[in-house]
Write a protein that holds these residues in place. Structure first.
Motif, PDB file in Angstrom:
ATOM      1  N   ARG A  44       1.265  -1.023  -0.016  1.00  0.00           N
ATOM      2  CA  ARG A  44      -0.313   0.207  -0.060  1.00  0.00           C
ATOM      3  C   ARG A  44       0.439   1.250  -0.246  1.00  0.00           C
ATOM      4  O   ARG A  44       1.913   1.189   0.859  1.00  0.00           O
ATOM      5  CB  ARG A  44      -0.989  -0.121   1.234  1.00  0.00           C
ATOM      6  CG  ARG A  44      -2.313   0.821   1.164  1.00  0.00           C
ATOM      7  CD  ARG A  44      -2.952   0.529   2.503  1.00  0.00           C
ATOM      8  NE  ARG A  44      -3.776  -0.914   2.025  1.00  0.00           N
ATOM      9  CZ  ARG A  44      -4.486  -1.311   2.802  1.00  0.00           C
ATOM     10  NH1 ARG A  44      -5.086  -0.248   3.979  1.00  0.00           N
ATOM     11  NH2 ARG A  44      -4.768  -2.522   2.760  1.00  0.00           N
ATOM     12  N   GLU A  45       0.448   2.245  -1.478  1.00  0.00           N
ATOM     13  CA  GLU A  45       1.196   3.153  -0.911  1.00  0.00           C
ATOM     14  C   GLU A  45       0.608   4.657  -1.178  1.00  0.00           C
ATOM     15  O   GLU A  45      -0.545   4.482  -1.729  1.00  0.00           O
ATOM     16  CB  GLU A  45       2.384   3.623  -2.616  1.00  0.00           C
ATOM     17  CG  GLU A  45       1.081   3.809  -3.906  1.00  0.00           C
ATOM     18  CD  GLU A  45       1.999   4.451  -4.772  1.00  0.00           C
ATOM     19  OE1 GLU A  45       2.968   3.801  -4.580  1.00  0.00           O
ATOM     20  OE2 GLU A  45       1.188   4.048  -6.483  1.00  0.00           O
ATOM     21  N   LEU A  46       1.217   5.982  -0.273  1.00  0.00           N
ATOM     22  CA  LEU A  46       0.484   7.192   0.430  1.00  0.00           C
ATOM     23  C   LEU A  46       0.670   7.441  -1.235  1.00  0.00           C
ATOM     24  O   LEU A  46       2.041   8.097  -1.798  1.00  0.00           O
ATOM     25  CB  LEU A  46       1.203   7.621   0.918  1.00  0.00           C
ATOM     26  CG  LEU A  46       0.456   9.348   1.191  1.00  0.00           C
ATOM     27  CD1 LEU A  46      -0.461   9.480   1.702  1.00  0.00           C
ATOM     28  CD2 LEU A  46       1.180   9.685   2.585  1.00  0.00           C
ATOM     29  N   ALA A  47      -0.265   7.972  -2.161  1.00  0.00           N
ATOM     30  CA  ALA A  47      -0.749   8.386  -3.204  1.00  0.00           C
ATOM     31  C   ALA A  47      -0.962  10.666  -2.826  1.00  0.00           C
ATOM     32  O   ALA A  47       0.039  11.085  -3.262  1.00  0.00           O
ATOM     33  CB  ALA A  47      -1.729   8.123  -3.722  1.00  0.00           C
ATOM     34  N   ALA A  48      -1.434  10.702  -1.807  1.00  0.00           N
ATOM     35  CA  ALA A  48      -2.435  11.954  -1.861  1.00  0.00           C
ATOM     36  C   ALA A  48      -2.460  12.001  -0.072  1.00  0.00           C
ATOM     37  O   ALA A  48      -3.146  11.585   0.340  1.00  0.00           O
ATOM     38  CB  ALA A  48      -2.951  12.338  -2.267  1.00  0.00           C
ATOM     39  N   ALA A  49      -2.559  13.356   0.003  1.00  0.00           N
ATOM     40  CA  ALA A  49      -2.558  13.078   2.008  1.00  0.00           C
ATOM     41  C   ALA A  49      -3.686  15.018   1.468  1.00  0.00           C
ATOM     42  O   ALA A  49      -2.411  15.973   1.151  1.00  0.00           O
ATOM     43  CB  ALA A  49      -1.544  13.365   2.340  1.00  0.00           C
ATOM     44  N   ILE A  50      -4.105  15.906   2.575  1.00  0.00           N
ATOM     45  CA  ILE A  50      -4.177  16.924   3.429  1.00  0.00           C
ATOM     46  C   ILE A  50      -4.617  16.776   4.208  1.00  0.00           C
ATOM     47  O   ILE A  50      -5.078  15.983   5.138  1.00  0.00           O
ATOM     48  CB  ILE A  50      -5.218  16.978   1.908  1.00  0.00           C
ATOM     49  CG1 ILE A  50      -6.046  18.844   2.382  1.00  0.00           C
ATOM     50  CG2 ILE A  50      -6.699  16.277   3.003  1.00  0.00           C
ATOM     51  CD1 ILE A  50      -6.625  19.151   1.391  1.00  0.00           C
ATOM     52  N   ALA A  51      -3.989  17.909   5.139  1.00  0.00           N
ATOM     53  CA  ALA A  51      -4.243  18.623   6.356  1.00  0.00           C
ATOM     54  C   ALA A  51      -5.347  18.902   7.013  1.00  0.00           C
ATOM     55  O   ALA A  51      -5.384  20.026   6.218  1.00  0.00           O
ATOM     56  CB  ALA A  51      -3.175  19.463   7.202  1.00  0.00           C
TER      57      ALA A  51
END
Length: 123
Positions: A44-51
């Motif tokens: 599983r890989e991190l594609a995008a994130a938002i705070a």
């Protein structure tokens, strides 16, 4: 406590677009919401994130320039995916972690997960 529910996955041709939604309920304002993806036979890989608090964003190298993460003012985080490629085929999960100065890559840092939504890109 945070509950997460993804929607918007499906089948699309290469070059097409999809928008995923992550409905977040609970005390989300102190969390960052991330989109992970897991292709068949891969991790599983991190594609995008938002705070949530200040809308800082992060993008993985493989999606930069094609995916956009955003949130509304209520309870939903979106992942707009453009110019999709067959390599984008994966189950996409949203996940929540307490907000900090960086976006963690380790799965163990994420306290809450959705059930996932399948995205399939045909060539």
């Amino acid at each position: 406590q945070v509950q997460l529910e993804e929607s918007g996955g499906g089948l699309v041709q290469a070059g097409g677009s999809l928008r995923l939604s992550c409905l977040a309920s609970g005390t989300v304002h102190s969390y960052s919401i991330s989109w992970f993806r897991q292709a068949p036979g891969k991790g599983r890989e991190l594609a995008a994130a938002i705070a949530w608090s200040d809308s800082r964003t992060y993008y993985g190298d493989s999606v930069k320039g094609r995916f956009t993460i955003s949130r509304d003012n209520k309870d939903t985080v979106y992942l707009q995916m453009n110019n999709l490629k067959p390599d984008d085929t994966a189950v996409y999960y949203c996940a929540a972690t307490p907000t900090r100065s960086y976006f963690p890559l380790l799965l163990s840092e994420y306290h809450y997960w959705g059930q996932g939504t399948q995205v399939t890109v045909s060539s």
